[in-house]
Design a protein around this motif. Structure first.
Motif, short mmCIF file in Angstrom:
data_model
loop_
_atom_site.label_atom_id
_atom_site.label_comp_id
_atom_site.label_asym_id
_atom_site.label_seq_id
_atom_site.Cartn_x
_atom_site.Cartn_y
_atom_site.Cartn_z
N ARG A 85 -53.23 45.82 -15.03
CA ARG A 85 -52.04 45.00 -14.82
C ARG A 85 -52.23 44.09 -13.61
O ARG A 85 -52.66 44.51 -12.56
CB ARG A 85 -50.81 45.89 -14.62
N ASP A 117 -52.37 40.41 -19.12
CA ASP A 117 -51.67 39.19 -19.51
C ASP A 117 -52.38 38.53 -20.68
O ASP A 117 -53.61 38.60 -20.81
CB ASP A 117 -51.63 38.23 -18.30
N ASN A 118 -51.61 37.88 -21.53
CA ASN A 118 -52.19 37.25 -22.71
C ASN A 118 -53.20 36.16 -22.37
O ASN A 118 -54.11 35.88 -23.15
CB ASN A 118 -51.09 36.65 -23.59
#
Length: 221
Positions: A85, A117-118
């Motif tokens: 993260r 995160d994308n």
């Protein structure tokens, strides 16, 4: 050319990168080679998570790379997953002499994408090219897989310091491009995976090493 600057200089950005992949593929050696230009033949397996930092200059901006080395052993995956993260970049590392480490990349990629995160910048790294006579994973196959999954790709040798700096700087430069683009406009377009390092990229400051102690009790399954 490397140059050293004032340790107290202003930091414009801090970019977190995670190293993931099976145990013994050379993640720690890649990190040590980039951060401190060191290689240890009797390197021990990473326990839990540790990180090192290195400060570089890109486009006249001072960027502190915080690089997390996550243990590849199965029993630590529940612990290290929390550290995905906030990561802006990731290096998926396999050993070119051990086919199973490449076959497992799909699993690591799935886990990474479920926590990160994308828009995370990902590079696939085939390490240990110095053992070329023992190769079981061909560069063409890995490159094709990386392109299919929207990742960068490089082969490296931490032992011979081949492409190690290029791999890290590719990720850091692409992260910088994305962040800069976001700062310039709210209308983001598709992320480009064609990147090149700007002229005059300079490595500055000394690296720092910090070990994170993971409690032995509790959650490791």
């Amino acid at each position: 050319m490397a140059s050293y600057g004032d340790y107290n200089q202003k930091i414009d950005y801090v970019f977190k990168i995670v190293l993931i992949g099976d145990s013994a593929v050379g993640k720690s050696q890649l990190l040590n080679r980039f951060a401190r230009n060191e290689f240890t033949l009797d390197s021990k397996a990473t326990i839990g998570v540790e990180f090192q930092t290195k400060t570089i200059t890109i486009d006249h901006k001072t960027i502190k790379a915080q690089i997390w080395d996550t243990a590849g052993q199965e029993r630590y995956r529940a612990v290290t997953s929390a550290y995905y993260r906030g990561a802006l970049g990731a290096m998926l590392v396999y050993d070119v002499t051990k086919r199973p480490t490449f076959d497992h990349i799909a699993r690591w990629l799935e886990e990474l994408r479920s926590h990160a995160d994308n828009n995370i910048v990902i590079i696939l790294v085939g390490n240990k090219t110095d053992l070329g006579t023992l190769r079981t994973v061909f560069a063409e196959d890995a490159k094709e897989y990386a392109e299919r999954e929207g990742m960068f790709f490089l082969e490296t040798s931490a032992l011979e310091a081949t492409n190690v700096e290029s791999a890290f700087l590719t990720v850091l430069t692409e992260i910088y491009k994305i962040v800069s683009r976001r700062n310039l406009t709210a209308n983001e377009g598709p992320l480009s995976h064609k990147t090149s390092l700007p002229p005059g990229t300079t490595i500055v400051l000394q690296s720092e090493r910090q070990d994170v102690q993971i409690p032995k009790q509790g959650c490791c399954g």
